[in-house]
Design an enzyme around this catalytic site. Sequence first.
Site, short mmCIF file in Angstrom:
data_model
loop_
_atom_site.label_atom_id
_atom_site.label_comp_id
_atom_site.label_asym_id
_atom_site.label_seq_id
_atom_site.Cartn_x
_atom_site.Cartn_y
_atom_site.Cartn_z
N HIS A 366 0.79 -1.23 0.00
CA HIS A 366 0.00 0.00 0.00
C HIS A 366 0.81 1.27 0.00
O HIS A 366 0.24 2.36 -0.07
CB HIS A 366 -0.92 0.04 1.23
CG HIS A 366 -2.13 -0.80 1.10
ND1 HIS A 366 -3.29 -0.34 0.53
CD2 HIS A 366 -2.37 -2.09 1.42
CE1 HIS A 366 -4.20 -1.30 0.54
NE2 HIS A 366 -3.65 -2.38 1.07
N LYS A 557 -9.36 13.83 3.93
CA LYS A 557 -8.50 12.65 3.97
C LYS A 557 -7.60 12.81 5.18
O LYS A 557 -7.60 13.86 5.81
CB LYS A 557 -7.66 12.55 2.69
CG LYS A 557 -7.01 13.87 2.25
CD LYS A 557 -6.30 13.78 0.90
CE LYS A 557 -7.18 13.80 -0.31
NZ LYS A 557 -7.15 12.56 -1.07
N ARG A 558 -6.84 11.77 5.54
CA ARG A 558 -5.88 11.95 6.63
C ARG A 558 -4.99 13.15 6.32
O ARG A 558 -4.69 13.44 5.16
CB ARG A 558 -5.02 10.69 6.78
CG ARG A 558 -5.74 9.54 7.45
CD ARG A 558 -6.19 9.88 8.86
NE ARG A 558 -5.08 9.92 9.78
CZ ARG A 558 -4.84 9.02 10.74
NH1 ARG A 558 -5.68 8.02 10.93
NH2 ARG A 558 -3.80 9.14 11.53
N LYS A 563 0.03 14.51 1.17
CA LYS A 563 -1.29 14.78 0.60
C LYS A 563 -1.48 16.27 0.31
O LYS A 563 -2.42 16.67 -0.37
CB LYS A 563 -2.39 14.25 1.51
CG LYS A 563 -2.44 12.70 1.57
CD LYS A 563 -3.51 12.22 2.52
CE LYS A 563 -3.58 10.71 2.67
NZ LYS A 563 -4.38 10.05 1.61
N THR A 665 -8.78 6.44 -2.75
CA THR A 665 -10.12 5.95 -3.05
C THR A 665 -11.12 7.09 -2.85
O THR A 665 -12.20 7.08 -3.43
CB THR A 665 -10.54 4.76 -2.15
OG1 THR A 665 -10.23 5.10 -0.78
CG2 THR A 665 -9.81 3.50 -2.54
N LYS A 669 -14.68 8.17 -4.97
CA LYS A 669 -16.01 8.47 -4.40
C LYS A 669 -16.56 9.78 -4.96
O LYS A 669 -17.73 9.87 -5.33
CB LYS A 669 -15.90 8.58 -2.87
CG LYS A 669 -15.44 7.32 -2.17
CD LYS A 669 -15.09 7.61 -0.69
CE LYS A 669 -14.28 6.47 -0.10
NZ LYS A 669 -13.63 6.85 1.19
C1 LIG Z 1 -12.36 6.90 1.52
C2 LIG Z 1 -11.88 7.28 2.86
C3 LIG Z 1 -10.52 7.52 3.08
C4 LIG Z 1 -9.49 7.46 1.98
O1 LIG Z 1 -9.42 8.75 1.39
P1 LIG Z 1 -8.19 9.17 0.45
O2 LIG Z 1 -8.63 10.49 -0.08
O3 LIG Z 1 -8.11 8.14 -0.63
O4 LIG Z 1 -6.98 9.26 1.30
C5 LIG Z 1 -10.12 7.87 4.35
N1 LIG Z 1 -11.00 7.98 5.36
C6 LIG Z 1 -12.32 7.79 5.18
C7 LIG Z 1 -13.24 7.95 6.33
C8 LIG Z 1 -12.80 7.42 3.93
O5 LIG Z 1 -14.12 7.21 3.77
#
Ligand SMILES: *Cc1c(COP(=O)(O)O)cnc(C)c1O
Length: 818
Positions: A366, A557-558, A563, A665, A669
């Site tokens: 990952h 995101k985190r 990022k 991911t 979304k």
């Molecule tokens: C989808 C999701 C992530 C991953 O987000 P990225 O933008 O791909 O880092 C992290 N936390 C939550 C709660 C999510 O639903």
Amino acid sequence: MINISETAHKPNLQSTEPDVLAAEIIDRLTYSVGKDRSVANNNDWLQATILVTRDRTIDQWMESTRETYRTEGKRVYYLSLEFLIGRLMRDAVTNLGLMDPMREALKSLGVEFDVIAEMEADAALGNGGLGRLAACFMESMATVGVPAFGYGIRYRHGLFSQRIKDGWQQEYPETWLEHGNRWEFDRRESAYEVGFGGSVSFEENGEGKYTWHPAERVIATAYDTPIVGWKAERINTLRLWNAEPVDPIRLDAFNRGDHIGSLHQSNRADALTRVLYPADTSEAGQALRLRQEYFFSSASLQDILRRHHQQYETFDNLPEKVAVQLNDTHPAVCVAELMRLLVDIYGLEFGKAWELTTGTIAYTNHTLLPEALESWPVPLFEGMLPRNMQIIYEINARLLKSARNEHGASDDAIREISLIDESGERRVRMGNLAFVGAHSINGVSELHTDLMKQTVFRNLHEMFPDRINAKTNGITPRRWLTQCNPGLTSLISDTIGREFQDDITLLKELEPYADDAAFQEKFAAAKRENKVALSNLVRERMGLSISPDTMFDIQIKRIHEYKRQLLNIIEAVSLFDQIRSHPEKDWVPRVKIFAGKAAPTYHNAKLIIKLANDVARVINADPTVRDILKVVFIPNYNVSLAEMLVPAADLSEQISTAGMEASGTGNMKFALNGALTIGTLDGANVEIREQVGEDNIVIFGLTAEEVAEKRANGYDPRELIAGSPELSQALRAIASGVFSPDDPHRYRDLVEGLYSHDWFMVAADFDSFSEAQREVDALWNDPSVWRNKTILNTARMGWFSSDRTIREYSRDIWNVPL
Ligand SMILES: *Cc1c(COP(=O)(O)O)cnc(C)c1O
């Protein structure tokens, strides 16, 4: 009239009649929750509704298990230290096809489905993308018909809950089990002993036999949750382990008066499954973390081997009947543990056991971030797992001999291939162990897979050129479209029919409507409704008013430097300056929305949260930019909050330094829900561009190759900053305390880091990012163009369904026919 006494003892589990469901809910409320209808509160109704829903899973759940047994089907075991599940009720009710009758049943009892659904605890047994992937995969495996078990840890406290105090992140314990967990079944009978420490003895008879004498033992007990696939055609099991002491209390010690000491074992077992490590990508260098990893790996493998042996009475066919997928290196100790169980416990010969192990195990990588490549100091590993350490040395000896003799590896190559890192203190490399013990190593996007071959696993890839393969991540369209965005879902159903819910690639049929003015209006109206819901949430939680008619520009995101939330904040500061200098221009009104958690020990990430909040405070109080620019940081990002934010986004920020985001991911979304992406050519953004078309995504910045080239040949951010007036001005403002008058030097070091090294290339990408944002503004200013692009995004994102990803795993890695 509902005849309660009749249904109480014979619930009709096939019926989807609202009055039958209502009777079952009353029944459960009375006999399982123990409440009278006249005094039941919403939480009681929720508990009863979950129980009724769970009842509806049981028959098909057992049938799924029986079918695999009967047909001697291959079972897939997905081992993950994280499952970021979120709430389950909407998911289960939708997939069981009970949404409308359940709503009606509850309504007849005076209860609102949406109100009680909001009260369900959000199971956050994971940090971010990796854990959410595991949850999406569980749902997709049930949907496409893969007989699968998820294995993980039943943490009593999931990811910390985040509050923002004076702009700073504060962490509070999360308590998802506070009201119990009605989804799970406590399987006391499925219990295994897991050992730690102690010594290994050897008996010299025949081939010789090694026996591990652990100094400490705990019991792993199973908790099972049914995972319902679409239309409930298959129901799989998520099995989470809890640690319990062998002797809950040492009565001799207690009676001697040592009341604390008598509970020592109990406390050590308790600590094992108490908390999820909140470190996102960086390694948690703690003995407890290694204990957790070994604990769940060993319990899961013992369970897998018991089930297999019970059915087949041999292990010769293990790779044909069992696939073990390791989600990152956290369960990599499985390689040594499966060997130990096969050799020491079941008496197989080492070479044979190795063939079965590598035939069974597959590993998903990952991340390529060096600080996230897991490794453990040899003394720690050896002390805790002495027999596993011996086995690793044996595997390593065979590996290095073969590298030298059969592959002609150089000394440098040998050093890189070795399972033991000897560059400093000796450490066990979990990535190499997983690679060597697996028949498949997959990356999570095409780009990430290519980089894997060129970087971390370069030498191992040369030695085993057929092992690495790409499996681009996906998201389940049930949660991330139909459930979170009912408005858009019904518009799509009205337009192209409901079949897209069975085959999400049918979204393509929306393409002809992308230019249809009437459809565009409806598409925009559905988006606006979601934006209204989000603005209500922001008003209620934060007392801030944001207009649903402005562009919702979202980065959630985190919080991590790679990022680049910092790039986005600096751009906001720069925009703020430009608007104030030229208020007469025709600016596009925007709300920049941030959310995300920082690892509690990650200093710069926490400072970036503070900066976002400081900048928000100043900008939101400025009369010149009122109605043009606002900045919002919404606390406590989790799956449930994402389900509110994703459908409400106009613009999706996916702006990581190229080469550093393995897939992403979140990006999927948003695009699926009709947001435009502004992003770098990183991770799955590359493939999103391929799918939606380059006219329907806004790409900026350096490529991964250019980033690598710059890093290799010397990168001078100071010069770049000097050459960009907008960037210089924004950085000067931040560094000089414009946003932190109470502590003017708060951001001095953060900004100085950009001048001196800027590892994440914020300066290099700033101008390009800023230009791309103005390009976004231009698109927004022509609503028919904007709507056309967003509709095409939704229409063309079907490929990113995790159903597609799971079919690829099944075909290429697991060899499971579908
Ligand atoms: C989808 C999701 C992530 C991953 O987000 P990225 O933008 O791909 O880092 C992290 N936390 C939550 C709660 C999510 O639903």
